[in-house]
Structure formats: structure tokens, C-alpha cells
Design a protein around this motif. Structure first.
Motif, mmCIF file in Angstrom:
data_model
loop_
_atom_site.group_PDB
_atom_site.id
_atom_site.type_symbol
_atom_site.label_atom_id
_atom_site.label_comp_id
_atom_site.label_asym_id
_atom_site.label_seq_id
_atom_site.Cartn_x
_atom_site.Cartn_y
_atom_site.Cartn_z
ATOM 1 N N VAL A 36 0.836 -1.208 0.000
ATOM 2 C CA VAL A 36 0.000 0.000 0.000
ATOM 3 C C VAL A 36 0.865 1.249 0.000
ATOM 4 C CG1 VAL A 36 -1.586 1.362 1.426
ATOM 5 C CG2 VAL A 36 -2.038 -1.053 1.034
ATOM 6 N N SER A 39 2.912 1.511 -3.343
ATOM 7 C CA SER A 39 2.034 1.843 -4.470
ATOM 8 C C SER A 39 1.551 3.282 -4.410
ATOM 9 C CB SER A 39 0.825 0.904 -4.497
ATOM 10 O OG SER A 39 1.226 -0.416 -4.706
ATOM 11 N N ALA A 40 1.239 3.754 -3.220
ATOM 12 C CA ALA A 40 0.781 5.141 -3.078
ATOM 13 C C ALA A 40 1.876 6.120 -3.474
ATOM 14 C CB ALA A 40 0.320 5.398 -1.650
ATOM 15 N N VAL A 60 -3.737 2.907 -10.392
ATOM 16 C CA VAL A 60 -2.837 2.445 -9.335
ATOM 17 C C VAL A 60 -3.449 2.750 -7.969
ATOM 18 C CG1 VAL A 60 -0.519 2.660 -8.365
ATOM 19 C CG2 VAL A 60 -0.838 2.725 -10.818
ATOM 20 N N TYR A 61 -4.183 3.849 -7.853
ATOM 21 C CA TYR A 61 -4.846 4.165 -6.596
ATOM 22 C C TYR A 61 -5.923 3.142 -6.256
ATOM 23 C CZ TYR A 61 -2.501 8.645 -6.199
ATOM 24 O OH TYR A 61 -1.555 9.630 -6.061
ATOM 25 N N ASP A 63 -5.746 -0.065 -7.063
ATOM 26 C CA ASP A 63 -4.972 -1.197 -6.552
ATOM 27 C C ASP A 63 -4.524 -0.947 -5.112
ATOM 28 O OD1 ASP A 63 -5.224 -2.348 -9.042
ATOM 29 O OD2 ASP A 63 -3.229 -1.725 -9.712
ATOM 30 N N THR A 64 -4.099 0.263 -4.834
ATOM 31 C CA THR A 64 -3.670 0.621 -3.488
ATOM 32 C C THR A 64 -4.825 0.492 -2.499
ATOM 33 O OG1 THR A 64 -2.026 2.129 -4.411
ATOM 34 C CG2 THR A 64 -2.627 2.459 -2.110
ATOM 35 N N ALA A 68 -5.210 -2.049 0.675
ATOM 36 C CA ALA A 68 -5.519 -1.524 2.005
ATOM 37 C C ALA A 68 -6.667 -2.313 2.632
ATOM 38 C CB ALA A 68 -5.861 -0.037 1.926
#
Length: 79
Positions: A36, A39-40, A60-61, A63-64, A68
Motif C-alpha cells: 500500500v 504503491s501510493a 494504481v490508486y 490497486d492501493t 488496504a
């Protein structure tokens, strides 16, 4: 025990009781938290400097956020 088994025990720990299962869940939780955070940071850099990371987008957010949720659920069920 072989050396290879001892070397990668942290990667795939042997589960023999509740305590080792909880320890393995804690490893999974921290792995998800690391993903997390990483990726962030990468997603933020990709959006800020779009010329360098053209292959990354706002997805990508998502996926993040999913990781989480995975981390949160691991934490909830391992306690």
C-alpha cells in the motif's frame, strides 16, 4: 531441516498451531501494508511527473485501495 527451508521460512512459514498462524497473518498484514505504501508513493510520483511514468495511471490508486482493504481484513481476522 534443510538450509533452504530455514532460509525461506519467513516467506512461507510453517503453521502448526494458532500462534504460528497468527504470526503468519502478521507477516501477510505487513506485506500488504508495504505494498500500500509503495504503491501510493509510486502512483503519486507517476501523476506528478507524468513524462517519466507514462505506463502508470490513476488505476494504481484503485490497486492501493484494494490492498488496504486486504491488509485491514487480515488484521481483523488475525487478532
Amino acid at each position: 531441516m534443510s538450509t533452504a527451508k530455514l532460509k525461506f521460512n519467513w516467506l512461507w512459514p510453517e503453521i502448526v498451531d494458532i500462534e504460528t498462524a497468527q504470526r503468519a497473518a502478521k507477516y501477510g498484514y505487513w506485506a500488504a501494508i508495504w505494498i500500500v505504501g509503495f504503491s501510493a508513493v509510486v502512483a503519486t510520483i507517476a501523476i506528478a511527473i507524468s513524462t517519466v511514468f507514462d505506463f502508470l495511471d490513476d488505476g494504481v490508486y484503485l490497486d492501493t485501495a484494494l490492498f488496504a482493504v486486504v491488509a485491514w481484513r487480515i488484521k481483523q481476522t488475525s487478532g
